[in-house]
Scaffold this active site. Structure first.
Site, PDB file in Angstrom:
ATOM      1  N   SER A 144       0.861  -1.178   0.000  1.00 39.38           N
ATOM      2  CA  SER A 144       0.000   0.000   0.000  1.00 39.38           C
ATOM      3  C   SER A 144       0.899   1.229   0.000  1.00 39.38           C
ATOM      4  CB  SER A 144      -0.917   0.018   1.229  1.00 39.38           C
ATOM      5  OG  SER A 144      -1.609   1.245   1.305  1.00 39.38           O
ATOM      6  N   ARG A 145       0.754   2.069  -1.019  1.00 36.93           N
ATOM      7  CA  ARG A 145       1.628   3.243  -1.124  1.00 36.93           C
ATOM      8  C   ARG A 145       1.205   4.352  -0.168  1.00 36.93           C
ATOM      9  NH1 ARG A 145       1.004   1.423  -6.565  1.00 36.93           N
ATOM     10  NH2 ARG A 145       2.909   0.424  -7.272  1.00 36.93           N
TER      11      ARG A 145
END
Length: 660
Positions: free
Chosen positions: A513-514
């Protein structure tokens, strides 16, 4: 001079522009000739020949066809414009208030006598008043009338003045075309000289389509509805607008097709507004940072690949690895959290869509969910516009109601295949894997519409969970790599993990997850910190231990810790955890409190401990939920509850007493 040609007469030999007039038969021939002469003068036609065709279906008045345009002064045309006017002013005519509680809109309120008050009914007087207002607003609805028998008794000067007034109304002009060819849901149309890209085209049979290919002499129209009714030689016209879909609270709890038409058997959808299916994404200045978590209820996701409101998180994996299950669990977990959900089914079997709708209904999630369905039996055009229509529905809640919305695209692989089919039928040049060159833009312009708005715009958000199916575990294929590069992270589901019993089968190493910890509460962030490292170490040690039997105590501890964490991250479908329960479970798992358990007893211990804590120490969960942090006091309370429960657990399980 003009040449009048009755329908059964031979065509004139004189040259000139053809003026074709359809008439209901109520206009004297001399008046028709005078109208034609005035028309030629108004549009500066030097010479013309006249062809008159009887059309009783027009009821009254006439229609002139000239150079691909239609000038409609018939009663039938007036009624059509009045109908369109009333639809545009639906909010006033129908007395519907678009409040957030959609259930209050479903049925009119009755008084004590069981009668419906007049204020809630669509009275005949109100409808008649609306029609009178429409007739009064000539430029917007009916236009100046030329179907009154009294007109034929006027003198030439007054008659010419009335004709000139009618000819000056631009609302009476339709640009029409002719269908040259139809094949596999795509019509080739000529005559639409000023057609816009993605404009809605209507055919004389009532069918509709989208103009997608604009060429010099023809337009490629992809047919949306009534495909079987479109034939070669049929006329069609521009609508001067793009495809729109009904939006608002009336769609909550409903299953609709990509055009907003109900397919759930619950009657008409009540709405007061529409939105174009294609609209620009919010700009950089209109967005705010993603910092509010959207809880999925799945521990492995909320801890390792957290999703924030306004984020786009891809769910990717092979067929039958649990992609849709994760999305449905996430929708179920939004119950009571004031989040609207939109689920888009693209290219699925209708039986699967019905099962999903029934499941959401049983779980009480359909009340805050809209299902947009384009099944495998629908045309490629309907599957193509389905996600865009759903996004328009979601945007209504975000922009106008300032709500947080979750939208699931299930799935974009089939969406890309539908677009590929359309592009090949339109004879667009194919590229990699036969997809057209703009397939990346197709998904980027869709997913960029998901955002968290700034406070100045109300602070609403759209969180997107696109689903992409891989073939043979290949995430380097064209569509998967495209969508991975567009989204803010991906949840990768591994077939090997799925069939080994690790469900949800999330591959921690390939999932990311950025947004990261910005979309987690402090409590979750604290317990999730060592989680990924512990899992990676356990995986490495497990592969290393295959080469030897003698393992030191630290290696055994790391392997045991990984076993406990993997068991804890297993979760049954349709049973999401709350945030406080996730923190509670991860705390006892990461502090080695369950290392004494055998692998097969870990899940039993966890479920029993959670239930016991709800019964005897509910304040622990309440405090974590309210404060969002894992304080030392909460840790001490959990440790105390753990010692109490462990003692009772050991009394019931004598095999662990013997080991001690």
């Amino acid at each position: 001079m003009s040449n009048v040609t009755p329908d059964n007469a031979q065509k004139p030999k004189s040259k000139g522009t053809l003026l074709r007039i359809e008439t209901a038969g109520d206009i004297p021939m001399d008046k028709l000739e005078r109208i034609a002469a005035k028309f030629a003068q108004h549009y500066e036609i030097p010479s013309y020949r006249l062809k008159i065709e009887p059309k009783p279906a027009l009821v009254g008045g006439f229609i002139i066809y000239y150079h691909g345009d239609r000038y409609d002064y018939s009663v039938k045309g007036q009624l059509g414009r009045i109908s369109a006017f009333i639809k545009r002013t639906r909010a006033d005519s129908f007395k519907v208030t678009d409040t957030f509680d959609h259930k209050k809109e479903d049925k009119p309120l009755r008084n004590e006598d069981g009668e419906i008050p007049d204020s809630e009914l669509f009275s005949v007087k109100e409808v008649r008043k609306d029609i009178e207002e429409a007739l009064a607003l000539f430029p917007e609805t009916s236009g100046p009338s030329l179907d009154n028998a009294e007109l034929w008794q006027l003198d030439d000067a007054e008659f010419d003045r009335r004709v000139e007034e009618a000819l000056s109304s631009s609302e009476m002009i339709d640009e029409i075309g002719t269908v040259n060819a139809v094949s596999d849901g795509v019509a080739t149309v000529t005559g639409l000289r000023h057609c816009m890209s993605d404009e809605l085209i209507t055919f004389s049979s009532g069918a509709t389509g989208i103009a997608m290919n604009l060429e010099k002499t023809k337009v490629g129209v992809v047919i949306l509805t009534g495909e079987d009714t479109v034939v070669e030689g049929m006329s069609c016209k521009r609508t001067m607008t793009t495809v729109e879909v009904p939006v608002g609270n009336g769609l909550l709890g409903r299953v609709v097709d990509p055009l907003g038409r109900p397919i759930d058997g619950k009657g008409m959808v009540r709405y007061v507004d529409t939105r174009p299916v294609e609209s620009p994404a919010p700009g950089v200045t209109d967005r705010s940072e993603v910092n509010t978590p959207l809880q999925t209820g799945i521990t492995a996701i909320d801890a390792l690949t957290p999703i924030g409101r306004g984020q786009r998180e891809l769910i990717i994996g092979d067929r039958q690895t649990g992609k849709t299950a994760i999305a449905i669990d996430t929708i179920l977990n939004q119950k009571g959290k004031d989040i609207i959900c939109v689920y888009v089914a693209i290219g699925q079997k209708m039986s699967t869509i019905v099962s999903t709708a029934n499941l959401l209904s049983r779980k009480g999630a359909l009340d805050y969910t809209v299902i947009v369905a384009a099944s495998a039996s629908d045309s490629a055009a309907m599957q193509y516009i389905a996600p865009f229509s759903a996004c328009a529905i979601a945007e209504k809640f975000m922009y106008d109601y300032h709500k947080d919305v979750l939208i699931v695209y299930d799935d974009l692989s089939k969406h890309a295949q539908a677009y590929r089919a359309i592009s090949l039928l339109l004879r667009r040049p194919p590229g990699r894997e036969a997809y057209p060159g703009d397939v990346f833009y197709l998904h980027s312009r869709l997913l960029e519409r998901s955002a968290k708005l700034s406070e100045e715009l109300g602070g609403g958000s759209i969180t997107a969970l696109p689903i992409v199916e891989t073939l043979g575990n290949d995430i380097s294929a064209y569509i998967p790599t495209n969508v991975i590069s567009i989204t803010d992270g991906q949840i990768y589901l591994s077939p090997e993990l799925f069939f080994s019993g690790q469900r949800p089968a999330i591959n921690v190493g390939l999932s990311v997850s950025r947004v990261g910890g910005a979309a987690q509460t402090k409590a979750v962030k604290k317990v999730a910190g060592p989680l990924r490292i512990s899992l990676a170490q356990a995986r490495e040690m497990a592969s290393f231990s295959q080469f030897g039997s003698d393992l030191d105590e630290n290696t055994q501890l790391q392997i045991k810790r990984g076993t406990v964490l993997n068991e804890v991250l297993k979760q049954e479908q349709f049973k999401p955890w709350t945030m406080s329960e996730e923190v509670f479970i991860l705390y006892i798992a990461t502090t080695d409190k369950m290392n004494f358990l055998a692998k097969e007893d870990i899940n039993e211990f966890v479920f029993a401990f959670v239930d016991d804590t709800w019964d005897l120490h509910q304040n622990i969960f309440d405090t974590i939920t309210d404060e969002g942090v894992l304080s030392d006091q909460i840790k001490a309370d959990i440790d105390s509850a753990y010692e109490d429960f462990k003692g009772r657990f050991l009394e019931e399980h004598t095999e662990y007493q013997e080991e001690d």
